[in-house]
Enzyme design. Structure first.
Site, PDB file in Angstrom:
ATOM      1  N   THR A 745       5.495  -0.931  -3.812  1.00 40.24           N
ATOM      2  CA  THR A 745       5.754  -1.616  -2.011  1.00 40.24           C
ATOM      3  C   THR A 745       7.627  -1.644  -2.328  1.00 40.24           C
ATOM      4  O   THR A 745       7.860  -1.260  -0.704  1.00 40.24           O
ATOM      5  CB  THR A 745       5.863  -3.168  -2.097  1.00 40.24           C
ATOM      6  OG1 THR A 745       5.858  -3.737  -3.305  1.00 40.24           O
ATOM      7  CG2 THR A 745       3.478  -3.074  -2.072  1.00 40.24           C
ATOM      8  N   CYS A 746       8.190  -2.046  -2.772  1.00 45.90           N
ATOM      9  CA  CYS A 746       9.778  -2.196  -2.945  1.00 45.90           C
ATOM     10  C   CYS A 746       9.801  -0.623  -2.442  1.00 45.90           C
ATOM     11  O   CYS A 746      11.647  -0.258  -1.777  1.00 45.90           O
ATOM     12  CB  CYS A 746      10.566  -2.156  -3.794  1.00 45.90           C
ATOM     13  SG  CYS A 746      10.334  -3.832  -4.747  1.00 45.90           S
TER      14      CYS A 746
END
Length: 793
Positions: A745-746
């Site tokens: 997700t980063c």
């Protein structure tokens, strides 16, 4: 006013053009060459090269980007290769079937040169030549590039290029490919050949004549129905609808030919154009396009923050009245009063502001982004100038999602302080919120650590904390917002919308509302949309200059409480002789949270009669529309801390909602447009095709779950410009096909195992997005992280 013919001609000069080129976005369907990520760079007009391993015959099949094949009319082709290729030849094939073509059917002519091509078709008519296995064009060059304009454009759904290097041992290095085409539904699409040019000119003149007639209508008393209908078209609705249609066709609204404005039945119904002639809409759209062309450069030279107001008109009128005080004749005074009003000239800013509903989002955003930059107080460059790193300058917030979940389940957290929103609010309350006035797209303004989870915040936990915070606001986790009455009663529209709770008036709650406004401002500045589900009346009041509900009407009340409006209409229609037997009401009303309030002093003891019923109805509407005025005032205050209201003056409530919230419907083709591939796969790889087919098969809710899984948010950026340099990355995962995909997700990326079938890909992806929500769970827990779980057991 009637527009001069010269202006109308200028307005329509680029419409229904014979040289019309619809910049349709193409994608690669398949190739016989080794597929690498670089193959997708051939659509970029730069120096990137795709080095084919089949220089003696590289076949590449293309179609218009999208889930289903779209019909087009090909008018020209541009191909550029590296100078080291020493020239090349290309044969072009067109297929109009729904199924992608088989390369084998083109092998029979693969050895041709230009002379053989010309000899084969020398005695063949164009119509006879149009067989799927026969080339429609042959290009040959000894240089690095060539362009051909087809004398007789060809209709189809797939384009196949067979590219052969002149010197095979030098290799084939493809740099750029571009197709000139028009949409298959364009009114001139069947008349683009050189032999039909006169027919095309005649048809264009006919269409332009009709458009000109509609543009040049003047609505007067006694005018015909078409003239009145043209005048009554809602410009704001038409502008909004045209942008939706342009997005559907994957073109910019400014380049959308007015005759391509063909809304669906659902769109006509949504914008209340179901009884309007399409030609009327197209004519008005041509005017709106012309207005945007004129205004776009102008907006950068005027101050839109100081627009014309009624107060300034009144001040000018009073001055004019004082100058005429010597005139004793009352009739002359009235005449001069009217003349004075006409003489009062509005400023340029005022005139621009009054037409704001006609401007495309791209037109307004071009000015808005400049104003945002001028009012920013933080930027990554300024921090670096003082030797500060991002980690040193950002607040650090710890969020306990376990605590938030337990608090919501128990129902004992009456203030919502234990919710994720509440924890985020508490963690940032000690900081000055004005520090978040950044001018950096995608900026991460604080660092988040999820207690008991192995998160290292490089953007993922930050985005996910915002997503869950908004989700908490629109649930029982916090009392700040409640489902609107239409949602509670399952009637009318907007049943999914949430409104401020009129009962939340304590200082703590008002501070929380202010923080909600801060989050809205952050969404505007960072372009990271937040999924607020608020009705129009909230956004309208956020844009209002004052703190009352003067810009609202009964339609806004009906949008959240249809039963209330129905009851008021029933009272209004009761006859006087029956009134006292039917209506048993006092001057009180029930707010959205069920609270009974008086509409005037001692209202509970004043009965509603036929004579005072109109006053009662008026007071109910006024009270209901302003029931959350205090809460919205504090939301506006927080928004103004981050993004001053004056720089939002060009936007409508719908614009504001779109910029803050994005589109709740996730456009898979838009996501695919901003996707890159790594690990040896490309857009033509079978696993990638299974992946995109899977996303297309998902419901909107499942698409939101997917986006949260890979990005920590559930909506895409609001506009094309808001994407910036952000891309979604799909990387090959060398593991068993039975493995689950891995999301980062980063970094907005996913590692995709080599799934063999669409069914397998869909099953694995569905399981992952529904069951794998924790961030970086494969970490080594320490005592403090374990304690967070033990404390909740």
């Amino acid at each position: 006013l009637n527009l001069p013919d010269s202006i109308i001609d200028t307005c329509l000069i680029n419409e229904v053009s014979l040289d019309y080129s619809h910049e349709m976005r193409f994608e690669i369907v398949k190739t016989n060459a080794m597929s690498t990520p670089l193959i997708d760079t051939i659509f970029n007009d730069d120096s990137s090269l795709f080095n084919s391993n089949k220089p003696s015959g590289t076949n590449i099949c293309f179609k218009v980007s999208g889930y289903q094949p779209v019909e087009f009319v090909l008018t020209g082709i541009t191909i550029r290769c590296s100078t080291t290729s020493n020239g090349f030849k290309v044969m072009v094939f067109i297929s109009n079937n729904d199924q992608e073509p088989d390369f084998d059917q083109y092998n029979w002519c693969g050895h041709w040169n230009e002379q053989q091509y010309n000899q084969y078709f020398r005695n063949t008519s164009i119509d006879a030549m149009r067989k799927p296995h026969e080339p429609i064009s042959f290009l040959s060059t000894n240089s690095s590039s060539c362009h051909v304009k087809l004398p007789n454009p060809v209709r189809g759904k797939y384009i196949t290029l067979k590219i052969i290097a002149n010197v095979v041992h030098n290799g084939l290095h493809i740099e750029y490919i571009k197709f000139d085409c028009i949409h298959g539904k364009h009114p001139l699409s069947d008349l683009m050949g050189k032999d039909q040019k006169q027919l095309a000119i005649e048809k264009r003149d006919e269409i332009i004549s009709v458009l000109k007639k509609y543009i040049n209508t003047l609505s007067t008393e006694g005018g015909n129905a078409e003239e009145k209908e043209f005048e009554e078209i809602d410009n704001e609705s038409l502008t909004e609808m045209s942008q939706i249609i342009a997005n559907r066709l994957s073109v910019s609204v400014s380049s959308l030919d007015c005759v391509m404005l063909e809304p669906t039945k659902e769109e006509l119904k949504r914008f209340k154009f179901q009884d309007t002639d399409i030609r009327l809409l197209q004519a008005r759209f041509a005017l709106i396009k012309y207005l945007n062309r004129l205004v776009t450069p102008l907006l950068h030279y005027i101050d839109i923050t100081l627009f014309y107001s009624k107060k300034s008109i009144q001040e000018q009128y009073q001055q004019q009245k004082a100058n005429d005080s010597n005139n004793k004749d009352e009739k002359d005074k009235e005449k001069q009063k009217e003349a004075a009003k006409k003489k009062l000239t509005k400023s340029l800013s005022a005139q621009v502001h009054e037409l704001k509903g006609c401007y495309f989002m791209s037109t307004k955003k071009s000015v808005f982004d400049v104003l945002l930059a001028s009012t920013a107080t933080t930027s990554s460059s300024s921090r670096q100038a003082y030797g500060q790193t991002n980690l040193e300058s950002k607040p650090r917030i710890t969020i306990n999602r376990i605590l938030a979940s337990r608090a919501k389940q128990s129902g004992n957290d009456t203030t919502g302080k234990h919710s994720i929103f509440g924890q985020l609010f508490s963690g940032l309350s000690s900081f000055r919120w004005t520090r978040f006035k950044t001018n950096q797209k995608g900026a991460q303004l604080w660092n988040v650590s999820f207690l008991g989870e192995g998160s290292i915040d490089v953007g993922g936990p930050y985005r996910e904390s915002l997503t869950y915070a908004i989700q908490d606001l629109q649930s029982s986790a916090t009392p700040l917002f409640i489902l609107c009455p239409n949602g509670k009663n399952s009637v009318g529209l907007n049943r999914e919308k949430w409104i401020p709770n009129p009962a939340c008036t304590s200082s703590l709650y008002l501070q929380m509302y202010e923080f909600v406004g801060v989050l809205m401002g952050i969404a505007l500045r960072t372009k990271q949309t937040l999924a607020f589900d608020f009705p129009a009346l909230v956004y309208k009041q956020l844009l209002s200059e004052d703190d009352n509900a003067n810009n609202l009407d009964i339609s806004d009340l009906e949008a959240i409480d249809k039963l209330c409006v129905q009851a008021l209409n029933e009272i209004k229609n009761v006859k006087e002789e029956n009134f006292e037997y039917i209506v048993y009401e006092s001057f009180t009303t029930s707010l959205s949270n069920g609270q009974i309030v008086e509409l005037c002093d001692n209202g509970k003891n004043i009965d509603v009669t036929y004579k005072n019923s109109e006053q009662f109805i008026s007071l109910v509407i006024k009270k209901r529309l302003s029931e959350a005025a205090k809460q919205i005032e504090h939301i506006k205050r927080g928004l103004n801390l981050i993004c001053q209201q004056r720089i939002l003056s060009l936007f409508t409530w719908y614009d504001l909602e779109r910029m803050i919230c994005g589109d709740p419907n996730i456009n898979i083709e838009l996501l695919r447009k901003h996707t890159v591939y790594q690990g040896g796969i490309s857009s033509t790889s079978s696993v990638v095709k299974h992946f995109w087919n899977t996303l297309h098969s998902f419901s909107q809710y499942e698409r939101q779950l997917f986006l949260r899984f890979v990005w920590g948010r559930n909506r895409l950026p609001a506009t094309e410009n808001d994407w910036g340099q952000e891309t979604f990355t799909i990387k090959a995962l060398n593991t068993s096909p039975d493995s689950l995909p891995i999301a980062h997700t980063c970094f907005f990326s996913i590692d995709l195992p080599p799934y063999k079938t669409f069914k397998q890909c869909r099953e694995k992806l569905l399981y992952a997005i529904n069951n794998c929500q924790a961030i970086d769970v494969d970490f080594n827990p320490n005592s403090s992280s374990l304690q967070a779980w033990i404390d909740e057991l």
